[in-house]
Design a protein around this motif. Structure first.
Motif, PDB file in Angstrom:
ATOM      1  N   SER B  66       0.869  -1.088  -0.055  1.00 58.63           N
ATOM      2  CA  SER B  66      -0.015  -0.063  -0.008  1.00 58.63           C
ATOM      3  C   SER B  66       0.821   1.114  -0.201  1.00 58.63           C
ATOM      4  O   SER B  66       1.802   1.310   0.813  1.00 58.63           O
ATOM      5  CB  SER B  66      -0.972  -0.079   1.157  1.00 58.63           C
ATOM      6  OG  SER B  66      -1.556   1.213   1.240  1.00 58.63           O
ATOM      7  N   SER B  67       0.816   2.133  -0.922  1.00 55.85           N
ATOM      8  CA  SER B  67       1.561   3.476  -1.216  1.00 55.85           C
ATOM      9  C   SER B  67       1.139   4.347   0.067  1.00 55.85           C
ATOM     10  O   SER B  67       1.969   4.901   0.473  1.00 55.85           O
ATOM     11  CB  SER B  67       1.226   3.964  -2.555  1.00 55.85           C
ATOM     12  OG  SER B  67       1.397   3.200  -3.397  1.00 55.85           O
ATOM     13  N   THR B  70       3.032   3.739   3.228  1.00 59.36           N
ATOM     14  CA  THR B  70       4.451   3.321   3.203  1.00 59.36           C
ATOM     15  C   THR B  70       5.227   4.673   2.528  1.00 59.36           C
ATOM     16  O   THR B  70       5.739   5.444   3.506  1.00 59.36           O
ATOM     17  CB  THR B  70       4.882   2.348   2.201  1.00 59.36           C
ATOM     18  OG1 THR B  70       4.141   2.568   0.852  1.00 59.36           O
ATOM     19  CG2 THR B  70       4.347   0.989   2.715  1.00 59.36           C
ATOM     20  N   ASP B  72       3.595   7.111   0.368  1.00 59.75           N
ATOM     21  CA  ASP B  72       2.864   8.210  -0.170  1.00 59.75           C
ATOM     22  C   ASP B  72       1.914   8.781   0.837  1.00 59.75           C
ATOM     23  O   ASP B  72       0.824   8.450   1.017  1.00 59.75           O
ATOM     24  CB  ASP B  72       1.957   7.716  -1.429  1.00 59.75           C
ATOM     25  CG  ASP B  72       1.230   9.130  -2.313  1.00 59.75           C
ATOM     26  OD1 ASP B  72       1.745   9.968  -2.166  1.00 59.75           O
ATOM     27  OD2 ASP B  72       0.382   8.626  -3.080  1.00 59.75           O
ATOM     28  N   LYS B 135       5.667   8.549  -7.677  1.00 59.08           N
ATOM     29  CA  LYS B 135       4.624   8.361  -6.907  1.00 59.08           C
ATOM     30  C   LYS B 135       3.322   8.430  -7.867  1.00 59.08           C
ATOM     31  O   LYS B 135       2.220   8.273  -7.487  1.00 59.08           O
ATOM     32  CB  LYS B 135       4.501   9.549  -6.017  1.00 59.08           C
ATOM     33  CG  LYS B 135       5.629   9.568  -4.772  1.00 59.08           C
ATOM     34  CD  LYS B 135       5.164  10.652  -3.831  1.00 59.08           C
ATOM     35  CE  LYS B 135       5.973  10.273  -2.502  1.00 59.08           C
ATOM     36  NZ  LYS B 135       5.989  11.555  -1.649  1.00 59.08           N
ATOM     37  N   GLY B 370       9.206  -2.070  -5.858  1.00 59.23           N
ATOM     38  CA  GLY B 370       7.694  -1.932  -5.856  1.00 59.23           C
ATOM     39  C   GLY B 370       6.958  -3.242  -6.184  1.00 59.23           C
ATOM     40  O   GLY B 370       7.481  -4.346  -6.312  1.00 59.23           O
ATOM     41  N   GLY B 374      -0.781  -1.164  -6.207  1.00 60.88           N
ATOM     42  CA  GLY B 374      -0.885  -0.615  -4.587  1.00 60.88           C
ATOM     43  C   GLY B 374      -2.139  -0.967  -4.123  1.00 60.88           C
ATOM     44  O   GLY B 374      -2.557  -2.077  -4.831  1.00 60.88           O
ATOM     45  N   PHE B 397      -0.020   4.324  -7.823  1.00 54.57           N
ATOM     46  CA  PHE B 397       0.920   3.871  -6.656  1.00 54.57           C
ATOM     47  C   PHE B 397       2.392   4.165  -6.864  1.00 54.57           C
ATOM     48  O   PHE B 397       2.833   4.728  -7.686  1.00 54.57           O
ATOM     49  CB  PHE B 397       0.757   2.318  -6.293  1.00 54.57           C
ATOM     50  CG  PHE B 397       1.080   1.488  -7.766  1.00 54.57           C
ATOM     51  CD1 PHE B 397       0.270   1.378  -8.861  1.00 54.57           C
ATOM     52  CD2 PHE B 397       2.221   0.906  -7.975  1.00 54.57           C
ATOM     53  CE1 PHE B 397       0.679   0.779  -9.903  1.00 54.57           C
ATOM     54  CE2 PHE B 397       2.709   0.130  -9.144  1.00 54.57           C
ATOM     55  CZ  PHE B 397       1.726  -0.060 -10.096  1.00 54.57           C
ATOM     56  N   THR B 398       3.056   3.816  -5.563  1.00 59.57           N
ATOM     57  CA  THR B 398       4.332   4.443  -5.727  1.00 59.57           C
ATOM     58  C   THR B 398       5.482   3.213  -5.737  1.00 59.57           C
ATOM     59  O   THR B 398       5.405   2.209  -5.246  1.00 59.57           O
ATOM     60  CB  THR B 398       4.654   4.937  -4.179  1.00 59.57           C
ATOM     61  OG1 THR B 398       3.925   6.136  -4.099  1.00 59.57           O
ATOM     62  CG2 THR B 398       6.113   5.379  -4.181  1.00 59.57           C
ATOM     63  N   TRP B 400       9.850   3.105  -6.302  1.00 55.88           N
ATOM     64  CA  TRP B 400      11.077   3.866  -6.293  1.00 55.88           C
ATOM     65  C   TRP B 400      12.253   3.284  -7.293  1.00 55.88           C
ATOM     66  O   TRP B 400      12.312   2.135  -7.095  1.00 55.88           O
ATOM     67  CB  TRP B 400      11.390   4.351  -4.913  1.00 55.88           C
ATOM     68  CG  TRP B 400      11.613   3.394  -3.897  1.00 55.88           C
ATOM     69  CD1 TRP B 400      10.847   3.411  -2.628  1.00 55.88           C
ATOM     70  CD2 TRP B 400      12.820   2.712  -3.510  1.00 55.88           C
ATOM     71  NE1 TRP B 400      11.287   2.337  -1.870  1.00 55.88           N
ATOM     72  CE2 TRP B 400      12.654   1.847  -2.444  1.00 55.88           C
ATOM     73  CE3 TRP B 400      14.065   2.314  -4.123  1.00 55.88           C
ATOM     74  CZ2 TRP B 400      13.287   0.682  -1.927  1.00 55.88           C
ATOM     75  CZ3 TRP B 400      14.900   1.584  -3.615  1.00 55.88           C
ATOM     76  CH2 TRP B 400      14.623   0.945  -2.507  1.00 55.88           C
TER      77      TRP B 400
END
Lengths: 824, 471
Positions: B66-67, B70, B72, B135, B370, B374, B397-398, B400
């Motif tokens: 879940s963004s 975590t 976002d 993001k 990732g 998300g 969703f995020t 990186w």
């Protein structure tokens, strides 16, 4: 109303001549036109350039929606959704609604200011004066497309497209004149020799008998010749010894296993779904066995095609109804339409249906037509003359084969009386099951009520007792009925729904449909050769599709199949892109030969075995595979066939060869090896492959389960691609993991031990005898003196090893050496 | 149908052809080297422009972290807890979900970049200045299978080559004794091997699995690597095989496939001794293994994966994937289980970034983190705080990136105030792929392979490089 819409177009025509068209010298441009031109240049063009060209111009990285806004014609002709601009009529074009964010949201970065939209509105209302040049040829291909009744623009120029060599029926060809007529054994040879003579190249000498025997054995049955077969062929002095050998191998029940496996590649045969959720197709094997039977019986290819595409429809015809096996085969054959990978967890139902149909079009297009029909799902085919509308016409043929989501897709393989019996048994079973469920519920209820200790608890307990005592018998009956049902053979089959037509999906999106369905039917591309059959509203049309495909005038069907047969005997087809005969495919190396074979195929009643004979009896096939510098200099790739190709065996025959030479191969024909419930997950996110144990079976490779996503690792190492898509052929990579497999892989080790054991009696006689026998088993020939010496040297150097270990090492080496997996 | 290999396999027209088809494989380069050829045996094309990264480590969080819990941070979501989602839901969703659900985790800003990170990732928060947050990633498929395939291959519909295979195909391998694309402990579910398959690309570009989802990452090995015979005895045997092969070659004339095969046995012999070393974590210092978290049970599994990944990229493996398999799918029990999941990966990930950096590898290694999607900011299975979960959310969703030419301490794109839809600098999975290839020096529109009459790409007909994140 109709007058209102008519009038502007009349005006438009008149005005176009003055302001929109090329300003001609004799025609004075009046003040209105000047003003309109200025308006366009100041208010319209800059906005188009800034906000539209990025996606809608010749310079767009990817032209969106087929619409070009950088030319007058582009905007008027429009894109996938129709004309963008209709002069004088704001409502008719797509532009204004898009700018107002009523239909499409254009530009996507945000609505333009109201005054800009007002400018555009005025511009269109005043005739959309546009001085830009007409669209060039480089733009929309065949710009003079045909606007269909459903508003879809079909830009395919079929007549032009048909000029491609593969899109006209095979021509009648006469055998060319050749000098070395003594070399010619079958008509095949004249074509090959003629091409060789044209570059002054000589064909190769005939391979020796042992080589021919091994070549034919692997080509036709996929197994090594035994020493007894070797002796028999070497000592057969009859003039037709070779022909007899070919006939013996063609009649072998193992022939169908070898050639059936080739076909299974083409139709992406698998025993599990793969893709996202890997369910076991518990009855797919019956389709596999059908294919093996079909090849063994030399089922005419036209029947073979028809049964796979429309066996369910054939089964009710009188000629099928009268023959139980034939009917069962026809029903089983359509399994090919059900074994594709399907996105089981797709939540978007319409998308799932279209994806499943697309998969079917992809397979059937490549397998039967040798065309990538599926490329036309989102737009007209970029290379071949297949319109997007043609795709949806074909797709309609398969619409009724795709139904609800489901992991089990099986049906009893029965008809007539047997089917009635099945239905009756099914009814009984359901009845008993319902009764059992009812009682189960009662029992649970009673338990619950008794637990509450009501005043009538005693009566309730008595009631419960009666129910409990009756239940075991009821459940036994249920199990008995279930077994009875299971005794009916079952097949993996596709959905059987109502036939219907599909509309064009604009840009391939099920969210954007043309407003009328496209009548279902085969491609119009071959209309000048084969007429498209009429399909009545209630008919699915697959039968007509099969008839169309197997019409003797069809340009592709026979060519594609004879090319596959050729490929099986030379390692490369006359067309070396066997699943793509379109514009992007390779042209044939011997076009006349291909046409000759195609016509022979049809004239010979589509007999595949007849084609084998025609090819195998030729001098061309019998050539040695030795390298010859002179010819290699002229034709390094051997495209003209100045020799036979040396070929590496595919994964399955490598495995079967290991087991056969080790004396471990189980040659039972047909049936299921992996006993696992239909519709259950065979691999899951905990990464267990339930089929792994069955990979250890010693049955022939074709009978091992084919689990998508988790194919037998040994097969993958030797280039088996995941069978989620049609395979046109196999790679023959040479990589270190293959060497590691031969050195350390379990099967290689087991095979080496088995092989050594088979030598043991001869080892007692002496090393020379054992070495000779080993060569005959592994390579189908006797060793040369030099090879004898090398073998003896190895055995001597390692004489310190125990006898078993020594010979095991030796046998493993013979199996690891290249000759074991390369066929000359 | 008949299978025979493509023609150039026996009589390639050029040495380059031969290298492409015969001896490239894992270890392809070694063969190429032996045959006096330049490296990049499997590659189809040189980098199109100067690469910023040479290798990729993909840390895949299977299940969908879940963004909004975590990386976002959404104050508006915290504020509107319990209220209905104020925007339309997507047309297709995985399940019916309820009202907005605030994150049960505390967020805090970290590092000089001031990035918000929740309490789930304290170690990663420590290296947050190395990360480039994406993001606004979005995909199309809300089910695991489709989303995994989309993330790995760019297609939700058909079996296509994996991004690792495309990368290997494009750049070739740098190591002579190891595969060029390795996936550590991958899942066999949700597309399984399709996620690391080479599809229609030459089979040599296939990902090589090391272990599988539920095998201990310490025990992974390559298939058939363990010698069946003692070294001297096997050497004797291989010499004999070589003699047989050479005799055949002499007798029948030059044949490059046969030549390559002779070399393949030599390479295999060397791999037996050298590849196990690459996988042997006992060669690492106590300090290093401790930093990754090898000694603690919860972190040990993913720590081994991360450490293996570093050892592999260090040796020139082109693409390594680590998989935290199917852990992150919290339709319910979001709070306790996300906490547990994060704990298992947090320390190993941070240690990996640190370790790569201290060894000077981070500049040339692109780390991607990732899941396949998300989770919704709305609640599913709403009950107690402990039991409530979130549904799948592919809409925004995020993920990186770190190292390999991306801006460190940077944040790209944004979701709406609740974290449901990507709204700013939207980055579709195709765009992610385009950007990843770009960082490796590959123009995604030019890395093509012709199959069934069409030139295919990882990015299909889509993909826009996110220029803003390039360092």
């Amino acid at each position: 109303m109709s007058r209102c819409t008519l009038t502007p177009s009349v005006v438009l025509l008149a005005l176009l001549a003055i302001v929109g068209g090329e300003p001609k010298n004799g025609l004075a441009r009046d003040a209105v036109a000047d003003e309109q031109l200025a308006f366009f240049e100041q208010r319209i063009r800059p906005v188009l350039v800034e906000h539209c060209y990025e996606c809608h111009s010749a310079d767009a990285k990817i032209l969106q929606a087929g619409l070009r806004a950088d030319t007058r014609a582009g905007m008027r002709q429009g894109g996938d959704s129709g004309p963008a601009v209709v002069p004088y009529d704001e409502e008719a074009g797509t532009l204004m609604a898009a700018l107002r964010h009523e239909t499409f949201d254009m530009p996507p970065s945000g609505k333009l200011p109201a005054e800009v939209i007002a400018d555009f509105s005025r511009w269109v209302r005043e005739g959309a004066m546009d001085p830009r040049e007409a669209l060039g040829d480089e733009g929309l291909a065949g710009a003079s497309g045909v606007r269909r009744a459903d508003g879809i623009l079909n830009r395919i120029d079929y007549e032009h497209g048909r000029q491609h060599w593969a899109f006209t029926p095979p021509a009648e060809v006469t055998a060319p004149l050749v000098y070395r007529r003594d070399w010619v054994r079958t008509p095949v040879d004249t074509f090959v020799l003629s091409a060789l003579e044209s570059v002054d190249a000589d064909p190769s000498l005939e391979a020796d008998r042992a080589t021919l025997l091994r070549r034919l054995s692997f080509d036709l049955v996929g197994l090594p010749p035994t020493p007894a077969e070797l002796d028999a062929f070497l000592s057969d002095e009859r003039p037709d010894a070779y022909e007899r050998l070919v006939d013996r191998l063609l009649a072998s029940p193992h022939y169908g296993e070898r050639w059936g496996r080739h076909w299974l590649d083409v139709v992406r045969y698998s025993d599990s779904n793969g893709l996202d959720e890997n369910y076991y197709f518990g009855y797919a094997w019956r389709y596999r066995d059908y294919v093996v039977r079909a090849f063994n019986a030399d089922k005419p290819y036209d029947e073979f095609v028809a049964e796979q595409l429309a066996g369910d429809l054939l089964a009710s015809r009188p000629d099928y109804r009268g023959d139980h096996q034939k009917q069962a085969d026809a029903l089983t054959a359509t399994g090919v339409l059900a074994i594709g990978p399907k996105m089981q967890a797709e939540r978007d139902n319409q998308k799932r249906v279209m994806d499943t149909i697309d998969e079917l079009l992809n397979v059937t297009g490549q397998a039967f037509l040798g065309l990538s029909v599926a490329c036309a799902r989102c737009h007209d085919h970029k290379f071949d003359p297949i319109a997007q509308a043609d795709y949806y016409a074909m797709a309609g043929l398969f619409r009724c084969c795709v139904g609800k989501q489901g992991k089990r897709r099986d049906a009893p393989l029965a008809s007539g009386e047997a089917l009635r019996e099945y239905r009756e048994a099914e009814r009984k079973h359901l009845e008993v099951k319902a009764e059992d469920d009812r009682r189960g519920k009662l029992i649970r209820d009673l338990h619950r009520r008794i637990a509450e200790r009501p005043p009538d608890a005693e009566a309730l307990e008595k009631e419960l007792e009666v129910l409990l005592s009756d239940r075991p018998e009821l459940q036994r009956e249920m199990v008995r009925l279930r077994r009875e049902l299971d005794n009916f053979p079952r097949i993996h089959t596709m959905h059987q729904g109502k036939p219907s037509d599909l509309p064009v999906h604009i840009r391939g999106s099920h969210m954007n449909l043309a407003d009328q369905p496209t009548p279902r039917g085969p491609l119009p591309l071959f209309d000048d050769s084969v007429s498209r059959p009429a399909i009545a509203g209630r008919e699915p049309g697959r039968l007509q599709l099969a008839q169309w495909l197997t019409d003797p005038r069809h340009p592709l069907t026979a060519r594609v199949m004879v090319n596959r047969i050729w490929q099986g005997h030379f390692g490369r087809g006359l067309v070396d892109t066997p699943n793509d005969f379109g514009y992007r495919g390779s042209p044939p190396t011997h076009p006349e030969l291909l046409d000759f074979l195609a016509r022979e195929f049809i004239a010979g009643g589509w007999s595949i075995k007849r084609m084998h004979r025609l090819i195998l009896l030729s001098s061309t096939y019998r050539q040695s595979s030795r390298h010859r510098a002179a010819s290699a200099a002229v034709d390094p790739e051997n495209r003209l066939l100045w020799r036979q190709n040396r070929r590496r065996l595919e994964a399955e025959p490598i495995r079967d060869n290991l087991l056969a030479v080790a004396g471990l191969l189980d040659r039972t024909i047909g049936g299921r090896v992996f006993d696992f419930p239909n519709g259950e997950r065979v691999t899951d996110d905990r990464s267990r492959n339930k089929a792994i144990d069955s990979y250890r079976s010693h049955r022939r490779a074709i009978y091992l389960p084919v689990i998508r996503v988790a194919t037998y690792p040994m097969f993958t190492t030797f280039d088996l691609a995941d069978p989620s898509r049609p395979l046109a052929g196999r790679d023959a990579s040479v990589v270190a993991p293959q060497a590691l497999y031969m050195m350390n892989g379990q099967l290689a080790l087991d095979a080496a031990s088995g092989f050594a054991e088979r030598l043991s009696e001869r080892i007692d006689v002496g090393a020379a005898a054992a070495i000779s026998h080993a060569y005959r088993l592994a390579y189908g020939r006797s060793p040369t003196e030099e090879e004898q010496r090398a073998s003896v040297a190895f055995l001597d150097e390692n004489a310190h090893l125990p006898r078993d270990a020594l010979w095991r090492d030796y046998c493993q080496a013979l199996m690891a050496a290249s000759e074991f997996i390369y066929i000359d | 149908m008949p299978h025979a290999p493509p023609p150039h396999t026996y009589q390639p027209t050029s040495r380059r052809e031969m290298l492409r088809h015969c001896c490239a494989g894992f270890g392809g380069v070694a063969l190429a080297g032996l045959l006096g050829e330049q490296a990049r045996a499997a590659g189809a094309a040189a980098p199109h422009f100067a690469p910023r990264a040479k290798r990729v480590i993909f840390l895949f969080m299977h299940g969908g972290p879940s963004s909004v819990d975590t990386f976002d941070y959404k104050p508006e979501l915290q504020r509107m807890d319990g209220q209905p989602l104020p925007v339309d839901r997507p047309r297709v969703t995985f399940a019916k979900t309820g009202v907005l659900l605030k994150s049960p985790f505390k967020f805090r800003q970290h590092g000089e970049s001031g990035a918000w990170v929740s309490e789930l990732f304290p170690h990663v928060a420590g290296v947050v200045d190395e990360l480039c947050m994406l993001k606004s990633v979005h995909g199309t498929n809300p089910a695991h299978g489709g989303a995994l395939l989309a993330l790995h291959t760019g297609s939700t519909t058909f079996v296509r080559p994996s991004m690792g295979s495309w990368v290997l195909y494009g750049l070739g391998s740098e190591n002579e004794n190891l595969p060029g694309f390795v996936t550590i402990c991958p899942t066999l579910g949700h597309g399984g091997v399709n996620n690391w398959s080479s599809g229609f690309l030459p089979a040599v570009n296939q990902g090589v699995p090391l272990g599988k989802a539920n095998s201990p990452a310490g025990d992974v090995t390559l298939r058939d690597l363990h010698p069946a015979l003692p070294a001297t005895r096997q050497r004797q045997q291989l010499d004999f095989i070589r003699r047989l092969n050479e005799q055949q070659l002499q007798a029948t004339g030059p044949d490059r496939a046969l030549e390559a095969r002779i070399q393949s046995f030599e390479l295999a012999f060397r791999m037996q001794t050298q590849a196990p070393g690459a996988l042997d974590l006992s060669q690492e210092s106590k300090a290093t293994t401790g930093r990754y978290g090898l000694d603690n049970k919860p972190t040990a599994h993913f720590a081994r994966q991360c450490l293996l990944a570093r050892r592999l990229v260090e040796r020139g493996v082109r693409f390594v994937q680590c998989t935290h398999s199917y852990k992150w799918d919290q339709h319910a029990n979001l709070e306790p289980v996300h906490r547990k999941n994060a704990m298992e990966v947090d320390q190993p990930i941070a240690a990996l970034i640190d370790d790569l950096k201290s060894r000077g590898l981070l500049d040339e290694t692109l780390v991607l983190w990732g899941g396949e999607f998300g989770r919704t900011p709305t609640a599913q299975n709403q009950g107690s705080r402990q039991k409530t979960g979130r549904d799948h959310n592919p809409e925004g969703f995020t993920m990186w990136m770190a190292g390999g030419g991306v801006k460190p301490g940077f944040s790209y794109g944004a979701t709406d105030p609740w974290g449901y839809y990507a709204v700013e600098d939207r980055m579709h999975i195709h765009d992610l792929h385009a950007t990843l290839l770009h960082l490796l020096g590959i123009d995604h529109t030019r890395l093509t392979y012709r199959y069934a009459g069409r030139d295919f790409r990882l990015t299909d007909v889509e993909g826009v490089v996110a220029d803003k994140i390039l360092a």
